[in-house]
Design a protein around this motif. Structure first.
Motif, PDB file in Angstrom:
ATOM      1  N   ALA A  11       3.879  -1.880   2.718  1.00  0.00           N
ATOM      2  CA  ALA A  11       2.779  -1.485   1.828  1.00  0.00           C
ATOM      3  C   ALA A  11       2.130  -0.188   2.319  1.00  0.00           C
ATOM      4  CB  ALA A  11       1.751  -2.607   1.734  1.00  0.00           C
ATOM      5  N   LYS A  12       1.931  -0.076   3.625  1.00  0.00           N
ATOM      6  CA  LYS A  12       1.347   1.158   4.181  1.00  0.00           C
ATOM      7  C   LYS A  12       2.257   2.359   3.945  1.00  0.00           C
ATOM      8  CE  LYS A  12      -1.439  -0.711   7.964  1.00  0.00           C
ATOM      9  NZ  LYS A  12      -1.585  -0.759   9.438  1.00  0.00           N
ATOM     10  N   GLU A  13       3.553   2.165   4.136  1.00  0.00           N
ATOM     11  CA  GLU A  13       4.493   3.267   3.930  1.00  0.00           C
ATOM     12  C   GLU A  13       4.560   3.665   2.453  1.00  0.00           C
ATOM     13  OE1 GLU A  13       6.068   5.174   6.357  1.00  0.00           O
ATOM     14  OE2 GLU A  13       4.601   4.034   7.526  1.00  0.00           O
ATOM     15  N   ALA A  61      13.505 -14.759   1.852  1.00  0.00           N
ATOM     16  CA  ALA A  61      13.367 -14.685   3.318  1.00  0.00           C
ATOM     17  C   ALA A  61      12.235 -15.542   3.881  1.00  0.00           C
ATOM     18  CB  ALA A  61      13.200 -13.234   3.741  1.00  0.00           C
ATOM     19  N   GLY A  62      12.007 -16.678   3.279  1.00  0.00           N
ATOM     20  CA  GLY A  62      10.996 -17.577   3.828  1.00  0.00           C
ATOM     21  C   GLY A  62       9.560 -17.173   3.554  1.00  0.00           C
ATOM     22  N   ILE A  63       9.345 -16.139   2.767  1.00  0.00           N
ATOM     23  CA  ILE A  63       7.983 -15.727   2.402  1.00  0.00           C
ATOM     24  C   ILE A  63       7.626 -16.459   1.112  1.00  0.00           C
ATOM     25  CG2 ILE A  63       6.511 -13.789   1.726  1.00  0.00           C
ATOM     26  CD1 ILE A  63       8.347 -11.997   3.444  1.00  0.00           C
ATOM     27  N   PRO A  64       6.518 -17.183   1.103  1.00  0.00           N
ATOM     28  CA  PRO A  64       6.192 -18.003  -0.075  1.00  0.00           C
ATOM     29  C   PRO A  64       5.824 -17.179  -1.310  1.00  0.00           C
ATOM     30  CG  PRO A  64       4.749 -18.525   1.799  1.00  0.00           C
ATOM     31  CD  PRO A  64       5.574 -17.369   2.195  1.00  0.00           C
ATOM     32  N   VAL A  65       6.102 -17.750  -2.470  1.00  0.00           N
ATOM     33  CA  VAL A  65       5.663 -17.170  -3.732  1.00  0.00           C
ATOM     34  C   VAL A  65       4.144 -17.032  -3.688  1.00  0.00           C
ATOM     35  CG1 VAL A  65       5.448 -17.585  -6.217  1.00  0.00           C
ATOM     36  CG2 VAL A  65       7.592 -18.108  -5.055  1.00  0.00           C
ATOM     37  N   GLY A  66       3.649 -15.934  -4.208  1.00  0.00           N
ATOM     38  CA  GLY A  66       2.220 -15.665  -4.203  1.00  0.00           C
ATOM     39  C   GLY A  66       1.788 -14.785  -3.043  1.00  0.00           C
ATOM     40  N   THR A  67       2.723 -14.466  -2.142  1.00  0.00           N
ATOM     41  CA  THR A  67       2.406 -13.559  -1.042  1.00  0.00           C
ATOM     42  C   THR A  67       2.506 -12.129  -1.563  1.00  0.00           C
ATOM     43  OG1 THR A  67       3.339 -15.098   0.569  1.00  0.00           O
ATOM     44  CG2 THR A  67       3.027 -12.813   1.289  1.00  0.00           C
ATOM     45  N   ILE A  68       1.395 -11.424  -1.521  1.00  0.00           N
ATOM     46  CA  ILE A  68       1.338 -10.047  -2.011  1.00  0.00           C
ATOM     47  C   ILE A  68       0.531  -9.216  -1.023  1.00  0.00           C
ATOM     48  CG2 ILE A  68       0.503  -8.525  -3.866  1.00  0.00           C
ATOM     49  CD1 ILE A  68       0.907 -10.954  -5.775  1.00  0.00           C
ATOM     50  N   TRP A  69       1.083  -8.081  -0.642  1.00  0.00           N
ATOM     51  CA  TRP A  69       0.386  -7.128   0.218  1.00  0.00           C
ATOM     52  C   TRP A  69      -0.131  -5.988  -0.641  1.00  0.00           C
ATOM     53  CZ3 TRP A  69      -1.359  -7.424   5.021  1.00  0.00           C
ATOM     54  CH2 TRP A  69      -0.839  -8.421   5.857  1.00  0.00           C
ATOM     55  N   ILE A  70      -1.404  -5.653  -0.428  1.00  0.00           N
ATOM     56  CA  ILE A  70      -2.049  -4.534  -1.110  1.00  0.00           C
ATOM     57  C   ILE A  70      -2.466  -3.546  -0.030  1.00  0.00           C
ATOM     58  CG2 ILE A  70      -4.004  -3.822  -2.539  1.00  0.00           C
ATOM     59  CD1 ILE A  70      -4.122  -6.808  -3.488  1.00  0.00           C
ATOM     60  N   ALA A  71      -2.269  -2.273  -0.305  1.00  0.00           N
ATOM     61  CA  ALA A  71      -2.707  -1.234   0.624  1.00  0.00           C
ATOM     62  C   ALA A  71      -3.377  -0.126  -0.177  1.00  0.00           C
ATOM     63  CB  ALA A  71      -1.525  -0.684   1.414  1.00  0.00           C
ATOM     64  N   LYS A 107      -3.475   9.083   3.824  1.00  0.00           N
ATOM     65  CA  LYS A 107      -2.363   9.018   4.783  1.00  0.00           C
ATOM     66  C   LYS A 107      -2.855   8.669   6.182  1.00  0.00           C
ATOM     67  CE  LYS A 107       1.190  11.684   4.621  1.00  0.00           C
ATOM     68  NZ  LYS A 107       2.117  12.825   4.572  1.00  0.00           N
ATOM     69  N   ASP A 108      -4.102   9.026   6.475  1.00  0.00           N
ATOM     70  CA  ASP A 108      -4.643   8.808   7.818  1.00  0.00           C
ATOM     71  C   ASP A 108      -5.426   7.510   7.973  1.00  0.00           C
ATOM     72  OD1 ASP A 108      -3.599  11.279   8.685  1.00  0.00           O
ATOM     73  OD2 ASP A 108      -5.336  12.327   7.865  1.00  0.00           O
ATOM     74  N   GLU A 109      -5.864   6.939   6.879  1.00  0.00           N
ATOM     75  CA  GLU A 109      -6.645   5.697   6.941  1.00  0.00           C
ATOM     76  C   GLU A 109      -6.214   4.780   5.805  1.00  0.00           C
ATOM     77  OE1 GLU A 109     -11.182   3.941   6.702  1.00  0.00           O
ATOM     78  OE2 GLU A 109     -10.885   6.087   6.486  1.00  0.00           O
ATOM     79  N   ILE A 110      -5.467   3.755   6.158  1.00  0.00           N
ATOM     80  CA  ILE A 110      -4.945   2.827   5.160  1.00  0.00           C
ATOM     81  C   ILE A 110      -5.487   1.435   5.448  1.00  0.00           C
ATOM     82  CG2 ILE A 110      -2.874   1.777   4.157  1.00  0.00           C
ATOM     83  CD1 ILE A 110      -1.354   4.307   5.038  1.00  0.00           C
ATOM     84  N   ARG A 111      -6.047   0.836   4.426  1.00  0.00           N
ATOM     85  CA  ARG A 111      -6.531  -0.547   4.517  1.00  0.00           C
ATOM     86  C   ARG A 111      -5.537  -1.459   3.816  1.00  0.00           C
ATOM     87  NH1 ARG A 111     -12.988   0.041   3.594  1.00  0.00           N
ATOM     88  NH2 ARG A 111     -13.268   1.586   5.239  1.00  0.00           N
ATOM     89  N   THR A 112      -5.448  -2.671   4.315  1.00  0.00           N
ATOM     90  CA  THR A 112      -4.519  -3.629   3.726  1.00  0.00           C
ATOM     91  C   THR A 112      -5.198  -4.971   3.484  1.00  0.00           C
ATOM     92  OG1 THR A 112      -3.721  -4.374   5.879  1.00  0.00           O
ATOM     93  CG2 THR A 112      -2.508  -2.569   4.834  1.00  0.00           C
ATOM     94  N   ALA A 120      -6.675  -5.356  -5.848  1.00  0.00           N
ATOM     95  CA  ALA A 120      -6.352  -3.988  -5.447  1.00  0.00           C
ATOM     96  C   ALA A 120      -7.439  -3.020  -5.911  1.00  0.00           C
ATOM     97  CB  ALA A 120      -4.993  -3.583  -6.016  1.00  0.00           C
ATOM     98  N   MET A 121      -7.864  -3.179  -7.147  1.00  0.00           N
ATOM     99  CA  MET A 121      -8.938  -2.328  -7.684  1.00  0.00           C
ATOM    100  C   MET A 121     -10.231  -2.551  -6.910  1.00  0.00           C
ATOM    101  SD  MET A 121      -7.680  -0.647 -10.339  1.00  0.00           S
ATOM    102  CE  MET A 121      -9.096  -0.255 -11.346  1.00  0.00           C
ATOM    103  N   GLN A 122     -10.552  -3.801  -6.653  1.00  0.00           N
ATOM    104  CA  GLN A 122     -11.764  -4.154  -5.928  1.00  0.00           C
ATOM    105  C   GLN A 122     -11.745  -3.564  -4.514  1.00  0.00           C
ATOM    106  OE1 GLN A 122     -12.123  -8.362  -4.904  1.00  0.00           O
ATOM    107  NE2 GLN A 122     -14.182  -8.351  -5.805  1.00  0.00           N
ATOM    108  N   MET A 123     -10.625  -3.669  -3.836  1.00  0.00           N
ATOM    109  CA  MET A 123     -10.513  -3.153  -2.477  1.00  0.00           C
ATOM    110  C   MET A 123     -10.667  -1.632  -2.465  1.00  0.00           C
ATOM    111  SD  MET A 123      -7.506  -3.959   0.263  1.00  0.00           S
ATOM    112  CE  MET A 123      -6.376  -2.606   0.212  1.00  0.00           C
TER     113      MET A 123
END
Length: 177
Positions: free
Chosen positions: A82-84, A111-121, A125-130, A150-153
């Protein structure tokens, strides 16, 4: 489109229009929904550079420049990817800020990651929140939730960068005697 997301779009408009900064999006699981919400507000063309839907690992590597080895090592649904994606879309669109999403909305996972797992970033380029979302509420609700969060963050991030003046700051200053 939900009322709450439109309100957040107007806050993004306020901050970015006033500062002259630009935004781009790199969406995987949300498939352009964030871009749709952002452009629902008149005036978004002043700051929204555009976005990509990089749904596949191929697109993440070819369009955004995410390292294929990183995807193999960490999985496409990871904080690192997500950061990349944020960095890649900032480079591609020459924007100041970016929002990115990658995840498994359902019904299947990998790959063993459950449904509903979502990464937001989001960030620069210098400061990324996740943020990691977990929990399966069904595909449509997972996507709606990811778009809103994502919008809220991003709005929270902008509010910290560009705080609105307090009411006290708006009062006339007393004249010196």
């Amino acid at each position: 489109m939900e009322f709450e997301s439109k309100v957040l779009s107007k806050e993004i408009l306020y901050h970015l229009y006033e500062t002259g900064k630009t935004l781009a999006t790199a969406e995987s699981c949300t498939s352009g929904q964030i871009g749709e919400v952002i452009t629902s507000v008149p005036g978004a063309s002043a700051y929204y550079r555009g976005g990509t839907i990089c749904y596949s690992d191929f697109a993440k590597t070819k369009v955004l420049g995410v390292d294929a080895d990183l995807i193999k090592e960490k999985n496409a649904v990871s904080e690192e990817v997500a950061k990349e994606m944020v960095k890649g879309i900032i480079d591609l669109m020459e924007s100041d800020f970016a929002i990115a999403t990658t995840g498994f909305a359902g019904p299947g996972a990998d790959a063993g990651i459950p449904v509903g797992t979502i990464w937001i970033a989001c960030g620069t380029k210098d400061e990324i929140r996740t943020m990691k979302l977990e929990g399966d509420e069904g595909r449509e609700e997972n996507l709606r939730n990811a778009t809103y969060r994502a919008m809220q963050m991003f709005v929270q991030y902008l509010n910290e960068l560009y705080p609105a003046p307090s009411d006290i700051d708006q009062l006339p200053k007393p004249e010196a005697k």
